[in-house]
Design an enzyme around this catalytic site. Structure first.
Site, PDB file in Angstrom:
ATOM      1  N   TYR A  50      13.156 -34.326 -20.446  1.00 31.20           N
ATOM      2  CA  TYR A  50      11.618 -34.349 -20.654  1.00 31.20           C
ATOM      3  C   TYR A  50      10.946 -34.667 -19.185  1.00 31.20           C
ATOM      4  CZ  TYR A  50      11.548 -39.357 -20.710  1.00 31.20           C
ATOM      5  OH  TYR A  50      11.696 -40.764 -20.532  1.00 31.20           O
ATOM      6  N   LYS A  59       0.835  -1.133  -0.089  1.00 29.22           N
ATOM      7  CA  LYS A  59       0.107  -0.020  -0.041  1.00 29.22           C
ATOM      8  C   LYS A  59       0.989   1.150  -0.061  1.00 29.22           C
ATOM      9  CE  LYS A  59      -3.800   0.044   2.494  1.00 29.22           C
ATOM     10  NZ  LYS A  59      -4.927   0.350   2.459  1.00 29.22           N
ATOM     11  N   ARG A  68       2.712 -48.175 -18.012  1.00 23.77           N
ATOM     12  CA  ARG A  68       3.068 -49.174 -16.952  1.00 23.77           C
ATOM     13  C   ARG A  68       2.212 -50.395 -17.543  1.00 23.77           C
ATOM     14  NH1 ARG A  68       1.938 -44.418 -13.340  1.00 23.77           N
ATOM     15  NH2 ARG A  68       3.378 -44.333 -11.552  1.00 23.77           N
ATOM     16  N   CYS A  80       9.501 -39.916 -14.537  1.00 21.22           N
ATOM     17  CA  CYS A  80       8.101 -40.522 -14.795  1.00 21.22           C
ATOM     18  C   CYS A  80       7.267 -40.563 -13.613  1.00 21.22           C
ATOM     19  CB  CYS A  80       8.182 -41.511 -15.684  1.00 21.22           C
ATOM     20  SG  CYS A  80       8.905 -42.980 -14.869  1.00 21.22           S
ATOM     21  N   HIS A  86      -2.463 -46.619  -4.969  1.00 17.74           N
ATOM     22  CA  HIS A  86      -2.902 -47.197  -5.832  1.00 17.74           C
ATOM     23  C   HIS A  86      -4.188 -46.143  -6.348  1.00 17.74           C
ATOM     24  CE1 HIS A  86      -5.863 -49.714  -8.250  1.00 17.74           C
ATOM     25  NE2 HIS A  86      -4.816 -50.270  -8.719  1.00 17.74           N
ATOM     26  N   GLU A 135      15.240 -45.896  -9.662  1.00 23.29           N
ATOM     27  CA  GLU A 135      14.181 -45.769  -8.625  1.00 23.29           C
ATOM     28  C   GLU A 135      14.761 -46.349  -7.455  1.00 23.29           C
ATOM     29  OE1 GLU A 135       9.873 -47.271 -10.212  1.00 23.29           O
ATOM     30  OE2 GLU A 135      11.563 -48.710 -11.037  1.00 23.29           O
ATOM     31  N   ARG A 178       7.230 -49.748 -20.183  1.00 18.97           N
ATOM     32  CA  ARG A 178       7.870 -50.139 -19.096  1.00 18.97           C
ATOM     33  C   ARG A 178       7.588 -51.871 -18.874  1.00 18.97           C
ATOM     34  NH1 ARG A 178       7.020 -47.944 -12.944  1.00 18.97           N
ATOM     35  NH2 ARG A 178       5.011 -49.488 -13.375  1.00 18.97           N
ATOM     36  N   MET A 235      -5.535  -7.621   8.856  1.00 16.78           N
ATOM     37  CA  MET A 235      -5.025  -6.686  10.153  1.00 16.78           C
ATOM     38  C   MET A 235      -5.694  -5.442   9.936  1.00 16.78           C
ATOM     39  SD  MET A 235      -0.865  -6.997   9.260  1.00 16.78           S
ATOM     40  CE  MET A 235      -1.006  -6.800   7.426  1.00 16.78           C
ATOM     41  N   ARG A 293      -3.438  -1.618  -6.310  1.00 19.18           N
ATOM     42  CA  ARG A 293      -2.600  -3.110  -6.361  1.00 19.18           C
ATOM     43  C   ARG A 293      -2.914  -4.158  -7.481  1.00 19.18           C
ATOM     44  NH1 ARG A 293      -5.533  -5.095  -0.729  1.00 19.18           N
ATOM     45  NH2 ARG A 293      -7.617  -5.127  -1.559  1.00 19.18           N
ATOM     46  N   GLY A 339      12.113 -42.589 -11.807  1.00 18.20           N
ATOM     47  CA  GLY A 339      10.928 -43.280 -11.006  1.00 18.20           C
ATOM     48  C   GLY A 339      10.892 -42.459  -9.504  1.00 18.20           C
ATOM     49  N   THR A 340      10.429 -41.304  -9.310  1.00 18.12           N
ATOM     50  CA  THR A 340      10.856 -40.611  -8.096  1.00 18.12           C
ATOM     51  C   THR A 340       9.679 -41.107  -7.266  1.00 18.12           C
ATOM     52  OG1 THR A 340       9.470 -38.937  -9.364  1.00 18.12           O
ATOM     53  CG2 THR A 340      11.963 -38.612  -9.013  1.00 18.12           C
ATOM     54  N   ASN A 341       8.723 -41.739  -7.704  1.00 20.28           N
ATOM     55  CA  ASN A 341       7.913 -42.473  -6.695  1.00 20.28           C
ATOM     56  C   ASN A 341       8.654 -43.221  -5.525  1.00 20.28           C
ATOM     57  OD1 ASN A 341       5.502 -40.966  -7.932  1.00 20.28           O
ATOM     58  ND2 ASN A 341       4.929 -42.794  -8.885  1.00 20.28           N
ATOM     59  N   ASP A 342       9.403 -44.486  -6.406  1.00 23.07           N
ATOM     60  CA  ASP A 342      10.105 -45.269  -5.883  1.00 23.07           C
ATOM     61  C   ASP A 342      11.180 -44.715  -5.403  1.00 23.07           C
ATOM     62  OD1 ASP A 342       8.272 -47.916  -5.474  1.00 23.07           O
ATOM     63  OD2 ASP A 342       8.580 -47.799  -7.504  1.00 23.07           O
ATOM     64  N   ARG A 355      -3.278   2.761   8.760  1.00 21.69           N
ATOM     65  CA  ARG A 355      -3.676   1.403   8.143  1.00 21.69           C
ATOM     66  C   ARG A 355      -2.535   0.640   8.059  1.00 21.69           C
ATOM     67  NH1 ARG A 355      -8.273   2.110   4.037  1.00 21.69           N
ATOM     68  NH2 ARG A 355      -8.618   4.415   4.084  1.00 21.69           N
ATOM     69  N   GLY A 373      -8.120  -7.285   4.561  1.00 20.97           N
ATOM     70  CA  GLY A 373      -8.727  -7.700   5.777  1.00 20.97           C
ATOM     71  C   GLY A 373      -8.129  -8.473   6.924  1.00 20.97           C
ATOM     72  N   SER A 392      15.016 -43.032 -16.860  1.00 20.16           N
ATOM     73  CA  SER A 392      13.971 -42.479 -16.630  1.00 20.16           C
ATOM     74  C   SER A 392      13.662 -42.294 -14.788  1.00 20.16           C
ATOM     75  CB  SER A 392      12.669 -42.907 -17.109  1.00 20.16           C
ATOM     76  OG  SER A 392      11.271 -42.107 -16.925  1.00 20.16           O
TER      77      SER A 392
HETATM   78  C1  PEP Z   1       8.154 -44.296  -9.950  1.00 20.93           C
HETATM   79  O1  PEP Z   1       8.353 -45.390  -9.083  1.00 20.93           O
HETATM   80  O2  PEP Z   1       8.225 -43.143  -9.864  1.00 20.93           O
HETATM   81  C2  PEP Z   1       7.159 -45.144 -11.154  1.00 20.93           C
HETATM   82  C3  PEP Z   1       6.886 -44.010 -12.042  1.00 20.93           C
HETATM   83  O3  PEP Z   1       6.791 -46.303 -11.026  1.00 20.93           O
HETATM   84  P1  PEP Z   1       5.553 -46.745 -10.341  1.00 20.93           P
HETATM   85  O4  PEP Z   1       4.957 -45.582  -9.612  1.00 20.93           O
HETATM   86  O5  PEP Z   1       4.694 -47.406 -11.161  1.00 20.93           O
HETATM   87  O6  PEP Z   1       6.057 -47.423  -9.254  1.00 20.93           O
HETATM   88 MG    MG Z   2       8.461 -47.375  -9.625  1.00 21.77          MG
END
Ligand code: PEP
Ligand code: MG
Length: 901
Positions: free
Chosen positions: A874, A36, A584, A854, A478, A768, A640, A117, A362, A789-792, A106, A115, A787
């Site tokens: 990618y 302000k 998958r 992925c 899942h 992974e 895969r 403060m 603003r 697999g950042t989940n695992d 103010r 709103g 690739s």
């Molecule tokens: C992972 O592990 O990141 C992956 C893409 O494989 P999934 O989720 O099927 O284990």
């Molecule tokens: Mg995996």
């Protein structure tokens, strides 16, 4: 720094002035002056009519909190000097009973906190200055009304007197005289109200209402700094990622009055429509009113423009018609401000006796739809560049456009909150089984599938349902992964819910819900809501396409999709995916007729049994791949090899066990024995990924054959070459990859021999496991691509099970051990370091090694920033996240370019 008056020594500058065509500050000084204050300074410098005043900096707030709520000693001199200068410039004097200067006090933080403060208006009024004000304005009623408003606000904010006390007094006064509106009160009525207000304050606080205007001012300044730490401000900052240490500034500004009669008014306006983005002035005002009346909704405000008035069918005059000259001036100022700030402005103004005053400007908040239109229009109007337009859109907002969302104005009763696992909102009847979901959906009913957790057996029900709700499982459970892939809204891990399948009830928020009861889930917030709620439907307008085109031109990384069904692949293409980054294959076997064959294969006791089951799967796989290659013609497709965590595929119920037994030609007892043999304590870390193919190479052989035969067929039908990328999961040792690559290569030779066609393909791996990341140079000796697999990789790096993480992470987030769920936004420090190590070592061993991601992080804006910085080629994410990923990748590219420049 400023010079001390007596000693001439440099002292710290706490106060910045503005008004009268000049200012000490500028728009760029938001951190120091708050939004302000910085914008008031900017408007003053632009020569716009801004009531003069001064800003006490955010550094004073920091000082206040690091010194037991004490203000710096030299602040008072600086502020009082600025105040007397202010008085001179408006020809009034603070505390002077004949000609009093009145000010507003103010808050104004660097980030807007609407709103949250406190604000005090009309400060400087007391029993004698109010008479001066009455005499100067010749309007007793106005002077008393201003004083009573001040007593009310000051007592509430500074003295802590509940505002209900004042409302009661006012209501009593009105009923005494039979008035219905505040405007019915005459000056003598307001005088009585003032007397009653003051005695109420004395009764509540034990002290008379402060008459010393200087004490009023410092009380107000301290209260506004104090409001930085009130509960609502703290919560707002948490929700909006605003750091506490920023602090707020305080603005002290000469009052102008919109309540001085029929030629006075006050209002708010947006330079463009904040809900549609339309390029038309949009706003409301009230004649003879003060700021809070517009917001409070006691009187219905009037439209600013004739156009809006006519559209609303309103018969109350617009500002355009009522005060055409002021309106003309206002329109010009709006235009000037928009060009100066290069964005849609949210403006507050007051008209005092026919003169326009600007109180605030603003960048305006807006819906996603409006944000897109405004960004595209501003670029088309040449006010911003296309790259800037791309940077103006927050990718996470795009979800609002791609899925139905809950109407933000709808009333709702939230009965539980889980994880926002898959965006969008859905309403339907509760069903507790996949079969029931499917049956009811066939009858045209909208259902929500409610389960403790889901497994592959539930796929048909998940597909039939409008949304999915589970009580267990995290963001990569899942239910979450499959729902995102399908574009179904999902709330997972709503741990406070209790489901009893036996009695067919769900208990939520102390209430019992039965099958058939209607609930709504919001997969963008994790809320579970009783009953149906009003929704907004998605709209992919022309602006969306245009902006995405600009984003595509700006990004370096490619965006692929995680997809295995033709439906998902088509959806991914529609959203602009440039290939498949993860198919998958185990997800291709969820259909009832296929899952049986997979179970036969898993449960077979010998190679012959497995080969028999595999021969049933081969034609299905081949046909699936043909369709995928055809839909993705000209784009890369990464397939895969099978990676089924066994517990997701093994039969549990008697009927399923009997079906497998019959298919295998053995009795159910034998199958049960085999199930016991295969039982794992920790299936996520068990017999899955490449471990399956190492033990049973015939599985890999079947899959490789299906891929190659499909590639030959699809190349023939599409006329475009198909170069499959075959990806081996869960590799930890280079030898694992070598072993399976040998199977793939020999299968390729066989198929080439059978068909006489030369096959071109790549074999790569998922990274992974931490070991794979560390041994990347060895693995890259064989792998033609990685690739992540950042989940695992998150699960294995953190040693935290994907399926059991939800309650642990909830408690960690609650206790501040971590700031974000690492399964949603990449843990860039830990898991990210492994990604960086693997990238570097992999590319050193194999220059130009293709790198992608992925895991679910491939669709998360912050994780995508990291991928850009790490040099990945990618990202791959579920189809509905593809637009988010395209925009995020573009923003990451642009940010990287800016950094370099
Ligand atoms: C992972 O592990 O990141 C992956 C893409 O494989 P999934 O989720 O099927 O284990
Ligand atoms: Mg995996």
């Amino acid at each position: 720094m400023v010079a001390d008056k007596q000693t001439g020594a440099a002292v710290r500058r706490w106060v910045y002035r503005f008004g009268g065509g000049t200012a000490d500050g500028a728009a760029s000084m938001k951190e120091l002056l708050g939004g302000k204050g910085a914008n008031l300074a900017e408007m003053a410098s632009l020569g716009l009519p801004v009531p003069p005043g001064f800003t006490i900096t955010t550094e004073v707030c920091t000082h206040f909190y690091s010194n037991e709520r004490k203000l710096p000693v030299d602040l008072e001199d600086q502020a009082m000097a600025a105040l007397s200068e202010l008085g001179l410039s408006v020809g009034a004097d603070f505390g002077d009973p004949r000609n009093p200067l009145l000010v507003s006090v103010r808050s104004g933080a660097p980030a807007s906190m609407p709103g949250m403060m406190d604000t005090i208006l009309n400060l400087g009024l007391n029993d004698s200055t109010v008479e001066g004000l009455a005499a100067i304005t010749g309007n007793k009623r106005f002077a008393y009304d201003s004083y009573r408003r001040f007593i009310q606000m000051y007592s509430d904010v500074v003295l802590g007197v509940d505002h209900g006390v004042f409302e009661e007094i006012l209501d009593h006064q009105k009923s005494l005289h039979g008035y219905s509106q505040d405007t019915d009160l005459r000056s003598e009525d307001w005088h009585e109200v003032i007397v009653a207000y003051k005695s109420a304050v004395e009764a509540e606080t034990g002290k008379p209402f402060p008459q010393d205007t200087r004490a009023q001012l410092w009380g107000a300044i301290e209260a506004v700094f104090g409001s930085w730490m009130n509960a609502r401000a703290i919560t707002y900052r948490k929700l909006n990622d605003i750091p506490q240490h920023w602090g707020t500034a305080v603005n002290v500004q000469a009052m102008v009055f919109g309540n001085r009669g029929e030629t006075s008014a006050t209002g708010v306006a947006f330079t463009r429509d904040p809900s549609t983005g339309e390029h038309a002035l949009y706003g409301e005002f009230l004649i003879n009113a003060q700021g809070e009346d517009v917001v409070a909704g006691i009187r219905t405000p009037q439209n600013i423009t004739e156009r809006a008035r006519i559209a609303a069918g309103d018969n109350k005059s617009s500002l355009e018609a009522a005060m055409p000259k002021v309106f003309g001036q206002f329109v010009k100022i709006c235009d000037k401000l928009e060009k100066r700030y290069r964005d849609m402005q949210d403006i507050e103004f007051t008209i005092q006796d026919g003169q326009l005053w600007m109180l605030q400007t603003r960048n305006g908040k807006r819906t996603t739809k409006a944000a897109l239109k405004i960004a595209v229009d501003l670029a088309d109007e040449g006010i911003i560049s296309k790259d800037e337009a791309v940077l103006r859109i927050d990718p996470s907002q795009l979800d609002q456009l791609l899925h139905p969302t809950i109407d933000p104005h709808a009333a709702k009763e939230v009965v539980a909150v889980g994880l926002p696992a898959s965006p969008g909102a859905a309403t339907g009847e509760i069903v507790f089984s996949a079969d029931a979901a499917e049956q009811l959906e066939k009858q045209g009913r909208a259902v929500l599938l409610v389960r403790v957790e889901t497994s592959p057996e539930d796929i048909h029900g998940m597909f039939a349902a409008k949304g999915i709700l589970t009580t267990r499982g995290g963001m990569t459970s899942h239910a979450a992964v499959v729902a995102r892939g399908m574009g179904r809204p999902c709330v997972s891990g709503a741990g406070s819910l209790r489901i009893d399948y036996a009695t067919g009830v769900m208990i939520a928020g102390g209430q019992t819900f039965k099958q058939g009861d209607i609930i709504t889930i919001d997969g963008s917030t994790g809320q579970v809501i009783k009953g149906a709620v009003a929704m907004r439907q998605p709209e992919l307008s022309g602006d969306f396409g245009k902006l995405m085109g600009w984003a595509d031109a700006a990004r370096r990384m490619r965006v692929r999709a995680n997809a295995e069904t033709p439906r998902d692949a088509k959806q991914a293409r529609e959203f602009g995916a440039e290939g498949i980054g993860l198919c998958r294959t185990e997800h291709m076997f969820f259909e009832a007729d296929r899952i049986l064959a997979v179970r036969e294969m898993i449960l077979a006791e010998n190679e012959a049994g497995r080969r028999a089951a595999l021969s049933k799967l081969l034609p299905m796989q081949r046909q699936d791949f043909v369709e995928l290659f055809e839909i993705m013609a000209g784009f890369p497709v990464t397939i895969r090899l099978l990676d089924p965590p066994l517990h997701e595929f093994l039969p549990h119920e008697n009927k399923e066990i009997e079906d497998v037994a019959a298919a295998l030609g053995v009795d159910a007892a034998k199958v049960r024995r085999r199930l016991v043999e295969l039982h794992e304590f920790n299936p996520m870390l068990g017999f899955r990924g490449c471990r399956l193919g190492i033990a049973y190479p015939e599985i890999t052989e079947m899959q490789a054959r299906a891929i190659f035969e499909a590639a030959i067929k699809a190349a023939a039908t599409t006329g475009k070459p198909v170069i499959p990328e075959i990806m081996v999961p869960l590799v930890g040792f280079a030898r694992e990859l070598d072993t399976l690559k040998a199977v793939i290569d020999s299968t390729a030779k066989t198929v080439e021999g059978e068909t006489g066609t030369k096959l071109v393909y790549q074999v790569g791996t998922m990274i992974e496991l931490p070991r794979a990341a560390l041994r990347a140079s060895e693995i890259a000796g064989t792998a033609e691509f990685f690739s992540f697999g950042t989940n695992d990789l998150t699960q294995t790096t953190l040693g935290l099970s994907r399926d059991d993480a939800a309650p642990i992470l909830a408690s960690y987030l609650g206790k501040g051990v971590i700031q974000t769920d690492p399964f949603v936004s990449l843990d860039t420090e830990g898991v990210g370091e492994l990604v960086a190590i693997a990238s570097e070592r992999g590319r050193k061993a194999r220059p130009g090694l293709k790198l992608g991601i992925c895991g679910e992080h491939g669709g998360d804006p912050r994780s995508i920033d990291f991928c850009e910085l790490t040099g990945l080629d990618y990202v791959s994410c579920s189809p509905f996240r593809v637009p988010v990923a395209r925009l995020s990748a573009a923003r990451a590219s642009l940010a990287a370019k800016l950094k370099k420049a």
